[in-house]
Design a protein around this motif. Structure first.
Motif, PDB file in Angstrom:
ATOM      1  N   ALA A 191      56.925  37.314  40.351  1.00 33.60           N
ATOM      2  CA  ALA A 191      56.720  38.531  41.142  1.00 33.60           C
ATOM      3  C   ALA A 191      57.952  38.832  41.986  1.00 33.60           C
ATOM      4  O   ALA A 191      58.421  39.976  42.044  1.00 33.60           O
ATOM      5  N   GLY A 201      57.250  42.368  36.898  1.00 29.79           N
ATOM      6  CA  GLY A 201      56.728  41.476  37.929  1.00 29.79           C
ATOM      7  C   GLY A 201      55.305  41.834  38.301  1.00 29.79           C
ATOM      8  O   GLY A 201      54.449  40.960  38.453  1.00 29.79           O
ATOM      9  N   LEU A 202      55.036  43.152  38.428  1.00 37.19           N
ATOM     10  CA  LEU A 202      53.679  43.579  38.786  1.00 37.19           C
ATOM     11  C   LEU A 202      52.690  43.209  37.693  1.00 37.19           C
ATOM     12  O   LEU A 202      51.602  42.697  37.958  1.00 37.19           O
ATOM     13  N   VAL A 215      51.766  40.325  48.656  1.00 35.50           N
ATOM     14  CA  VAL A 215      53.112  40.545  48.117  1.00 35.50           C
ATOM     15  C   VAL A 215      53.111  41.730  47.157  1.00 35.50           C
ATOM     16  O   VAL A 215      54.007  42.573  47.184  1.00 35.50           O
ATOM     17  N   ILE A 216      52.063  41.828  46.328  1.00 34.99           N
ATOM     18  CA  ILE A 216      51.984  42.955  45.387  1.00 34.99           C
ATOM     19  C   ILE A 216      51.923  44.271  46.154  1.00 34.99           C
ATOM     20  O   ILE A 216      52.598  45.247  45.810  1.00 34.99           O
ATOM     21  N   LEU A 243      60.546  45.471  38.178  1.00 31.50           N
ATOM     22  CA  LEU A 243      59.399  45.596  39.074  1.00 31.50           C
ATOM     23  C   LEU A 243      58.111  45.718  38.261  1.00 31.50           C
ATOM     24  O   LEU A 243      57.110  45.061  38.553  1.00 31.50           O
ATOM     25  N   MET A 256      55.246  45.103  47.466  1.00 30.38           N
ATOM     26  CA  MET A 256      56.119  45.521  46.369  1.00 30.38           C
ATOM     27  C   MET A 256      55.795  46.943  45.932  1.00 30.38           C
ATOM     28  O   MET A 256      56.683  47.745  45.667  1.00 30.38           O
ATOM     29  N   LEU A 257      54.493  47.261  45.830  1.00 27.81           N
ATOM     30  CA  LEU A 257      54.079  48.575  45.351  1.00 27.81           C
ATOM     31  C   LEU A 257      54.453  49.668  46.337  1.00 27.81           C
ATOM     32  O   LEU A 257      54.912  50.736  45.961  1.00 27.81           O
TER      33      LEU A 257
END
Lengths: 195, 338
Positions: free
Chosen positions: B136, B151-152, A70-71, B148, A74-75
């Motif tokens: 997240a 969340g990260l 998920v990270i 964001l 997202m990134l």
């Protein structure tokens, strides 16, 4: 009876999650469907009496690995993907192949009569049983696997630190990357001519 | 016990525990405001009820009547789901926490615990590790750079500190030899509390738990001086309240775990008539949990926030090696004694 209903229920959730994983066009929805699949599988393990495996399934797969997925999504801020019509090879060979394999597996299981039911908790699944298997019966394979994982970690560190090494090499004189300089000077002189 | 009695008792226990948990959450917010005020030489809430004791109710009413904004640029399904995910996992983990002894109620008897699993500790760890998705996804779905980043930060921090948190508990497990929270408490009878044999593990646990719950000095995910409010920047009204409640519910869970694993859970002096004997263990448990909640607030209003690189290097270079060393030493001593 109650266990069977729950087992089928979580099995259905698992399948629904897997299908949703393929159908969704946005990567983050697919990743979340995969988490649902993992969690439903953990519930199935729990119903089979393998409590430890269920907990590890949630902690490791749903809790740690999928968070990294998920990270990453997202990134990268990956957008929705386009649906293609699928490759012809997959339709012509893949779908019949999967069907044949499924029929073969089912037929083997039914014909060989290996589908007897087992009482909940009759199979070894407690932490003590698993510890005895891992640290006594299969100690060597277990330790070799941990060394393998260590090697993978070291490889990841080496790969991750590589751009720095490349930049370091580029900074030294006489390297191919250094040819940029004359071009810069050239462009500067050209602009001088224009003036 | 018949299946009907089992279902009835389970439902009663679940409702009671969730009710108590949510009340505890509301009053920890009151506690936080009151203690922080006194630390800063103020009075805190005083207007609503005596000592401001009805302030949580007023807050709740306010949250319900606030306008619930949904920004046009958010990714709606996950934006709505995120606070629910955070809340659900925060509340679920209470289900395996034992808070008292066996009690007899007429013909039936029951353990004061919703369900007693022999892997209770792993279940709590698993559920808390799922809680990171709420934070997240909230950060991502808000479609806002501050959210964001928050969340990260939250997910990176929670994954990093979860490693040392899990490893710090292994020392306790080696000594007790069980993953059941009830067995772990029973092994600490006669004041053989684990804090005395595993002090290093306790402090690693405490620090990692603060980082897991995103509390100061580890509240980088919502650092208001740099990220507005981090992952819940775009949330208002009840959705914001759900994140807020999830944070406090997680604090309660962590405090319960600290009590059970290191401070002997509900163990304490028990005397008097049977009814008192049934109630006293729960009182001891609640007092110990209250101490940890107070500690949370105390630390928050005493220590400043870490810098992010300090947080990461502290987690990986200090806490993790320390936790591993603790396991090795504990295992060696246990093996030498056996």
């Amino acid at each position: 009876m109650f266990h069977l209903i729950l087992f089928l229920f979580f099995g259905a959730i698992c399948m629904a999650g897997a299908i949703n994983l393929l159908v969704q066009s946005h990567p983050i929805n697919s990743a979340l469907s995969l988490i649902v699949v993992m969690a439903a599988l953990a519930a199935e393990y729990l119903l089979l009496g393998a409590e430890f495996v269920a907990a590890v399934q949630v902690i490791v797969y749903a809790g740690a690995i999928m968070v990294l997925f998920v990270i990453t999504i997202m990134l990268l801020n990956a957008g929705a993907e386009e649906h293609t019509r699928g490759s012809r090879v997959a339709i012509l060979i893949g779908v019949p192949g999967v069907l044949i394999a499924a029929v073969l597996v089912t037929w083997t299981l039914v014909a060989r009569g290996q589908t007897g039911s087992v009482a909940i908790g009759a199979l070894p699944g407690s932490p003590q049983d698993i510890a005895r298997l891992l640290f006594h019966d299969f100690l060597l394979p277990f330790e070799v696997t941990s060394v393998l994982i260590l090697i993978a970690i070291m490889g990841a560190v080496v790969l991750a630190s590589r751009p720095e090494a490349v930049a370091h090499r580029a900074a030294k004189p006489g390297q191919p990357d250094h040819k940029e300089m004359p071009q810069l000077v050239g462009s500067g002189s050209r602009s001088g001519k224009e003036r | 016990m018949s299946i009907t009695a089992f279902v009835i008792i389970s439902i009663i226990k679940s409702l009671a525990v969730i009710g108590v948990l949510l009340t505890a959450v509301a009053y920890s917010v009151w506690l936080e405001r009151k203690v922080s005020a006194h630390i800063q030489n103020r009075w805190g809430p005083t207007r609503v009820g005596p000592f401001g004791l009805l302030q949580p109710l007023a807050d709740g009413v306010k949250f319900i009547f606030k306008e619930d904004l949904t920004e046009p640029h958010v990714y709606k399904p996950l934006y709505i789901a995120a606070p629910m995910i955070a809340m659900v996992f925060a509340i679920t983990s209470i289900s395996v926490i034992p808070f008292g002894n066996y009690v007899d109620i007429g013909p039936w008897g029951t353990y004061l615990q919703i369900t007693d699993l022999n892997i209770g500790l792993l279940v709590v760890l698993g559920i808390t590790s799922m809680g990171v998705y709420g934070v997240a996804l909230a950060g991502w779905a808000s479609n806002n750079k501050y959210s964001l980043l928050g969340g990260l930060r939250a997910s990176a921090q929670m994954i990093s500190y979860e490693v040392s948190l899990g490893l710090s508990l292994v020392g306790v497990l080696i000594i007790t030899g069980s993953l059941s929270l009830r067995d772990i408490v029973d092994a600490q009878r006669h004041l053989h509390w684990n804090i005395f044999v595993q002090p290093v593990a306790f402090f690693i646990y405490l620090i990692s738990a603060y980082a897991e719950t995103n509390r100061t000095p580890f509240d980088l995910p919502e650092a208001e001086s740099e990220l507005v409010a981090g992952y819940h920047t775009e949330y208002s009204a009840m959705k914001f309240a759900m994140f807020f409640m999830a944070e406090y519910a997680n604090m309660v869970t962590v405090a319960c775990l600290a009590t059970l694993l290191f401070f002997g859970g509900w163990l304490g002096p028990v005397f008097g008539p049977p009814i008192l004997q049934a109630v006293l263990p729960v009182v001891w448990f609640c007092l110990k949990v209250f101490f940890f909640m107070f500690l949370y607030v105390w630390v928050r209003w005493t220590l400043p926030r870490f810098r992010y690189d300090q947080l990461m290097s502290f987690g990986w270079k200090v806490l993790l090696p320390l936790a591993v060393a603790n396991i090795v030493v504990t295992a060696l001593i246990v093996a030498w004694r056996a």
